[in-house]
Each structure stands twice: as C-alpha cells, then as structure tokens.
Design a protein around this motif. Structure first.
Motif, short mmCIF file in Angstrom:
data_model
loop_
_atom_site.label_atom_id
_atom_site.label_comp_id
_atom_site.label_asym_id
_atom_site.label_seq_id
_atom_site.Cartn_x
_atom_site.Cartn_y
_atom_site.Cartn_z
N VAL A 3 -57.30 21.35 3.10
CA VAL A 3 -58.33 21.88 2.20
C VAL A 3 -58.83 20.80 1.27
CG1 VAL A 3 -58.74 23.45 0.28
CG2 VAL A 3 -57.59 24.28 2.33
N ILE A 4 -57.89 20.00 0.75
CA ILE A 4 -58.29 18.93 -0.18
C ILE A 4 -59.19 17.92 0.53
CG2 ILE A 4 -57.43 16.95 -1.51
CD1 ILE A 4 -54.93 18.69 -2.13
N LEU A 5 -58.74 17.50 1.73
CA LEU A 5 -59.56 16.54 2.49
C LEU A 5 -60.92 17.14 2.86
CD1 LEU A 5 -56.80 15.09 4.87
CD2 LEU A 5 -57.82 13.97 2.89
N SER A 6 -60.89 18.40 3.24
CA SER A 6 -62.15 19.08 3.60
C SER A 6 -63.07 19.19 2.40
CB SER A 6 -61.88 20.47 4.18
OG SER A 6 -61.08 20.37 5.34
N SER A 7 -62.48 19.53 1.24
CA SER A 7 -63.28 19.67 0.02
C SER A 7 -63.95 18.37 -0.34
CB SER A 7 -62.40 20.15 -1.14
OG SER A 7 -61.85 21.41 -0.85
N MET A 8 -63.18 17.28 -0.18
CA MET A 8 -63.77 15.97 -0.48
C MET A 8 -64.94 15.67 0.46
SD MET A 8 -60.25 13.80 -1.17
CE MET A 8 -61.14 12.25 -1.34
N ALA A 9 -64.74 16.01 1.74
CA ALA A 9 -65.81 15.78 2.71
C ALA A 9 -67.02 16.65 2.41
CB ALA A 9 -65.30 16.06 4.13
N VAL A 10 -66.74 17.94 2.07
CA VAL A 10 -67.84 18.86 1.75
C VAL A 10 -68.58 18.38 0.52
CG1 VAL A 10 -68.37 21.19 0.94
CG2 VAL A 10 -66.81 20.87 2.86
N LEU A 11 -67.83 17.94 -0.50
CA LEU A 11 -68.46 17.46 -1.73
C LEU A 11 -69.35 16.26 -1.44
CD1 LEU A 11 -68.68 17.76 -4.79
CD2 LEU A 11 -66.72 16.23 -5.02
N TYR A 12 -68.82 15.36 -0.59
CA TYR A 12 -69.60 14.17 -0.26
C TYR A 12 -70.90 14.55 0.45
CZ TYR A 12 -71.05 10.08 2.41
OH TYR A 12 -71.78 9.08 2.97
N TYR A 13 -70.77 15.42 1.47
CA TYR A 13 -71.96 15.81 2.23
C TYR A 13 -72.89 16.70 1.40
CZ TYR A 13 -70.06 13.79 6.49
OH TYR A 13 -69.60 12.91 7.43
N ARG A 14 -72.34 17.48 0.49
CA ARG A 14 -73.17 18.33 -0.36
C ARG A 14 -74.02 17.46 -1.28
NH1 ARG A 14 -70.21 22.94 -3.60
NH2 ARG A 14 -70.03 23.73 -1.47
N GLN A 15 -73.38 16.43 -1.89
CA GLN A 15 -74.13 15.54 -2.76
C GLN A 15 -75.22 14.80 -1.98
OE1 GLN A 15 -71.02 13.14 -4.45
NE2 GLN A 15 -70.66 14.55 -6.16
N LYS A 16 -74.82 14.37 -0.76
CA LYS A 16 -75.80 13.68 0.07
C LYS A 16 -76.95 14.61 0.44
CE LYS A 16 -76.15 10.96 4.33
NZ LYS A 16 -75.41 10.45 5.53
N ASN A 17 -76.62 15.87 0.76
CA ASN A 17 -77.64 16.85 1.13
C ASN A 17 -78.54 17.19 -0.05
OD1 ASN A 17 -78.82 18.70 3.02
ND2 ASN A 17 -77.83 20.36 1.89
N GLN A 18 -77.93 17.31 -1.25
CA GLN A 18 -78.73 17.59 -2.45
C GLN A 18 -79.73 16.47 -2.72
OE1 GLN A 18 -75.78 18.25 -5.46
NE2 GLN A 18 -75.60 20.45 -5.03
N LYS A 19 -79.29 15.23 -2.50
CA LYS A 19 -80.18 14.09 -2.70
C LYS A 19 -81.35 14.15 -1.72
CE LYS A 19 -80.24 9.04 -2.88
NZ LYS A 19 -79.45 7.80 -2.70
#
Length: 635
Positions: free
Chosen positions: A408-424
């Motif tokens: 979950v932690i690793l997934s959350s980090m990946a999701v956060l990274y891709y979410r920030q990238k997607n928001q940009k």
C-alpha cells in the motif's frame, strides 16, 4: 531494511495455495447458461429474487456482459409488476454493455426491452429511438445469432413506432424488411398477420398502389384467426374500399369496427375504447357525406356529440377527424360560415398536436439522459459501498497484513507521483483550452459587427425583402456559431454546413456578384474528422469583403479539402481571384484572421503533438491562396 522487505515480498510471491483444479466457464458459456435457466427460475423462487441472487455470485459478477444479461433478466421479471424498476435494471444493463464490441444479440434484447417499456409508458419518440437502435444493429449485421422470429419482431416494433410518429416511408421499408424473414418455418399466425397488417397500414399512409394494398389485405384476411385480428382486418378493408371509391362497402366495414369496439367496451370499459368508437363514427360521418347521405350524416353527428360527453377520455388527436368530417358536412350543406370555422378548428388542433409532439419528444429524450446520469451515480455509490464492505471483512494473518501495508505504501507513493504528474498535465491542458477560447472570442465580434452593419444599411434603404432573407441566413449562422462555440472541436461536416450558410448570407448581401465552390475529396470523411470551429470562415470573409474590390469581374472563391494520409494531416486551401493582399494593404484594410489562425494552429499542434502549417500566397491583381495543414482529429 528495504532489502529485507523486498526479500520477504519475493518469498510471499512464491507461496502457493491449494486450489481445486477446474476450468472457469467462458463468457459465451455463461450467457448460454443464463438463457437455459430462464424456465427453471419459476420453480425455485420468484424470478426477481432468483436473478438478483445470481448477480451476487462471483462467477457471474466478474463478467460485465454476463452482468448486463442478468440485469436484463431482472428487468423482464419486473415488467409485469413495476415498470419503473424494469426501466432502471434494463438501463443498467445497457450501460454495462453499450460500449463493448460484439454481443449484438444481448444489445438487441436490451434495446428492444427499453423500447417496449417506453411504448407502454406512452413515450413514443423514446420508443422509436430505442427500436431504431435494434435496426441499426440488424442492418450492419443481418446474420446476428438471434431467431428469425425475433428479427421480425424487432423490425415490426420499429415500423409500428415510426407509424405512430408519422414516418410512413421509413415504417413501410422496415415492415418490408420484416417480411423478408417470413418463411414456412415461422408457424405463428400472429407474426404473419402483424407483418401484413403493418404493411397495409404503412403502405396506405405512404400511398402505395392499390394492387399492392389488395395483396397485403388478402394476406391479412388469411391470417386473421382471432377476433382482435378480424377487427383490424375490417378497418383495413374499410379504408381500402374508401380509397377505391367503393363507399357503400366501406360503410359496412366501418360499422363492423364500431360494433366490435362497442362490444369490447361492455366487457372492459376504458378511455382507449371510447376513443376508438369516436374515431369509428368520424369515419362513418365522412363516408355518409361522401355518399351525399346528409340525413344519415346528421344522425351520426348527434351520436358523436353524445360521445363528447366523455370528452375527458378523449385526446386532442381524437377531435381532429371529427372536425375534419364536420367541415366536409358543412361544405356539402352549403353552410360556409360553419365550414370555415370547422376548418380553422382542424388547423388549430393540428397545431396543438404538433407542439405537444415536439415537446413530448424533447421531454422524453431529456428523461432518458437523466435516467442514465442517475444510474451512473448509483453505480459509483454501489462500488464505493462494496469497497468499504470488503475492507471491513479483511481477516488476513499478521505477515500478510505487513506485506499489504508495504504494498500500500509503495502503491500510494506511485499513485501520488502519477497524480501530481497528471495534475500538471491537466493544468497545462486547461491553459491551452482557455487560450483557444480567448482567441475564438476575438474572432466572433468582428464578424457580427460587419453583419449587423450590412443589415442596418439594408433596413435604412428600405430593402425589406432582401433584409428578411439576409436576417434569416444571419440568424441560422449565429445560432450555429452559438451552438458550436461551446465545443473545443466540431466535425468538418458541421464546419462546412456553417460555411455554406455564410456564403449564402454574403451572396444575398452582394446580389450574387461572386461564386463559391466547396470541393471535398472523396477520401475525406467529414463526419468523422474534427477541427476547431470557425477555422475557414474568416478567410472566406477576407476574400469577399477585402479581395473582391475594384473593377467588375467574375469574382470566385474556392475551398479545397483533402486528406494527406501518409502524414495524418488535413489540408485546407482557400483560393480567390481577388485583388491580392498587397492591394488590400494599400487600401489599409486590416484583418486579424491570419494572426489568430496562426495562434490557433500552434495551440492545436501543442495539444496533439503534431506539426501544423499555415501559408499565404498572394499576387497583386490575381488573387490569394491560403494553405492550412492540421492534424486529423477523431471524435
């Protein structure tokens, strides 16, 4: 620490759990199983509860097409009890399977079910919409795996719906297609009767020759094996005799129709039968007037007026044949004042009917979209609830819990990274859209100002006819621009339709002093290619307003559109034989279309990551050619 966690994770992946060896059934096998289970459901529990339980089983719930089929079966079980619930479940089935390729047999059942529900609710336009969906599938794939009996029903349903909304040409063609599926293998008399009954009804309205109608009528008589079927045969026979001027015979059969409806009313009185009796008397009234039997006509008028005591049962459409017959009666009795009033009454009723029909069509389509949106919200909420229920039921060992936490932690980090990238990326995209809308607002006031100035000039010189034509084209063009301006892109077909209106507008203004031609190569699918709105019109405006000046000559402007397949580009040329850009500059005429178009193409190139091109070639006194190349954008 990280190395240790990774080692544990790899170890867990190597653990195997004992699973019974079995082969999971395929989607097609599950669908066949559902179809075979239809009869069994009645012997186990209520059909509704049975299918709702099936929907919870993992083997069914994991496949979206199978879930759609089960939702359709639930809708069928509700059909005789609760029409609203049936509509909810069949709409849910449609949402599940609508965008999945293939499985036309499942889609046919769903669309037909939605059409049946809409028809039972009196929503004839919505019913026609869904029935026509089934026809679209059958026309594309006539060999879809459904029985011929079902295909006949689909065409008949659509044909009947088209008759109700007045599309007799379409209805006749659909009924002809239904006839093609009749064969000796079709044993049900009802299907044979209905095919030829609808062929006669739609053919009569369409104006089919009497020889064909007589053939259909003979077939209707052959398969009229019930009292209800005979009633429709009597009505068809009466109309045929009326058409062939056999008025005495027509009267006999109209009387049989009225007698049938009267007997039926004694058994089950309802408003529909009263309306049928009323219309039957209207036919008899017209018949008696046509036969010059005015005393008989007067008696029928009295009977109709007695029936009008039940006018709270009658629809507006029921009154049209009455007033039409009254107009004919007053004309024959030389009472022209009442004849005029009756004719006006018919016109008023027809206008009311037309307005009600248009409003009904709009309301029905809005209700369909609203139902779909509500169903989407319910589906998303159900998914959210299911996720939370699954979280509450989690009972794993400590080692698995720790492993899951790491994942979950690793997934959350990946999701956060891709979410920030997607928001940009979304932020950049919104900026591009805002820039494009701003550029569009710079162009439209310029055009509207020119048009209104011209209209003002026409009105000032009291050229009212020309002003009305000009205003008509302008209103159509303005409405089109307002509708399309909300969209980032529009189909090339819509752009060319708007451009056609613009050319007609300017031809009216300049009294046809210029010609225009729009040439689209055959390979260009105008309905499937999308471009920014008002991309071509500004250059056409420049050609007409600034290029066609000076000495009188045959001014021409040509639009050429071709597809550059190898480059995945659309090439647009705007060519005129005007005075050229240099002379325009010398006369100090200023145009912003070039700069704005250049910016729009840059935005388009940035969004789709595809090169664009924009060139202007002009020669003084010989004309100007504008060349644009832009990416081919699909819907």
């Amino acid at each position: 620490m990280i190395k240790y966690i990774f080692t544990v994770f790899l170890y867990l992946l190597t653990i195997t759990f004992p699973v019974a060896a079995q082969t999971e059934p395929t989607r097609d096998e599950l669908l066949k199983e559902i179809t075979a289970t239809v009869v069994k459901s009645d012997f186990q529990k209520s059909a509704t509860a049975f299918w709702q339980d099936k929907l919870k089983e993992e083997r069914y719930a994991s496949d979206v097409v199978v879930r759609a089929k089960i939702n359709y079966m639930i809708a069928r079980s509700f059909a005789s009890q609760n029409m609203d619930s049936a509509e909810v479940y069949v709409t849910k089935a449609l949402m599940l399977v609508e965008n999945i390729e293939g499985y036309e047999n499942v889609k046919l059942s769903i669309y037909n079910g939605l059409g049946n529900i809409a028809q039972l609710k009196g929503k004839i336009f919505l019913a026609s919409f869904y029935y026509n969906k089934t026809i679209s599938i059958l026309d594309v794939n006539p060999f879809v795996d459904v029985p011929n009996e079902s295909k006949i029903q689909y065409y008949l349903h659509s044909g009947q719906a088209n008759i109700k909304i007045g599309l007799y040409e379409s209805a006749f063609e659909l009924n002809k297609k239904a006839e093609k599926f009749l064969s000796p293998a079709i044993k049900e008399n009802y299907l044979w009767f209905r095919v030829y009954s609808q062929l006669f009804a739609s053919g009569y309205q369409r104006g089919v020759n009497t020889d064909s109608l007589e053939i259909y009528l003979e077939k209707v008589e052959k398969y009229s094996d019930t009292e209800v079927a005979k009633r429709f045969y009597y009505e068809h026979k009466a109309k045929f005799f009326e058409l062939t001027k056999q008025l005495d015979s027509a009267k006999v059969y109209f009387e049989k129709v009225v007698e049938f409806e009267k007997n039926k009313y004694l058994d089950e009185p309802n408003s529909t039968i009263i309306g049928n009796i009323y219309i039957g008397y209207c036919h008899l009234l017209e018949n008696s007037v046509d036969r010059k039997q005015l005393t008989e006509a007067k008696s029928l008028i009295n009977q109709l007026q007695d029936l009008e005591k039940y006018n709270y049962h009658l629809q507006v459409t029921d009154s049209i044949p009455f007033w039409s017959a009254m107009a004919t009666y007053y004309y024959e009795t030389k009472d022209f004042e009442k004849y005029k009033k009756a004719k006006n009454k018919v016109i008023d009723l027809q206008t009311i009917t037309q307005r009600k029909s248009e409003l009904q069509a709009k309301e029905e389509m809005q209700s369909m979209y609203q139902l779909k949106e509500n169903q989407k919200s319910i589906t998303m909420l159900s998914r959210s609830v299911k996720v939370k229920e699954n979280q509450l039921q989690t009972t794993q060992s400590m080692l698995i819990i720790v492993t899951l936490l790491i994942i979950v932690i690793l997934s959350s980090m990946a999701v956060l990274y891709y979410r920030q990238k997607n928001q940009k990326l979304q932020q950049e995209y919104r900026q591009v859209v805002l820039e494009q809308k701003l550029l569009r607002t710079q162009m439209e006031p310029h055009f509207i100002f020119n048009t209104l100035s011209t209209l003002q000039s026409m009105i000032r010189f009291q050229d009212s006819k020309k002003a009305i034509n000009y205003l008509n084209y302008f209103s159509r063009l303005l409405r089109s621009n307002l509708e399309l301006s909300r969209q980032e892109t529009i189909s090339l077909e819509d752009e060319l339709e708007t451009l056609e209106t613009y050319f007609k507008l300017q031809q009216t203004r300049f009294q046809d002093k210029f010609e225009y031609h729009i040439n689209v190569n055959e390979e260009v699918e105008t309905g499937a290619i999308f471009i920014p709105p008002m991309l071509i019109q500004p250059f056409a405006e420049n050609s007409i307003l600034h290029g066609f000046k000076g000495e009188s000559k045959e001014w021409k402007v040509q639009i050429v559109i071709r597809e550059l397949v190898e480059k995945n580009q659309l090439e647009i040329e705007i060519i005129d034989n005007g005075i050229g850009i240099e002379e325009i500059r010398e006369t100090k005429k200023k145009s912003f279309s070039g700069a704005i178009t250049k910016e729009r193409l840059q935005i388009l190139s940035k969004k789709h990551n595809t090169p664009t091109d924009y060139q202007i070639v002009s020669e003084k006194g010989k004309g100007t050619k504008v060349l644009m190349k832009l990416p081919i954008i699909g819907k």
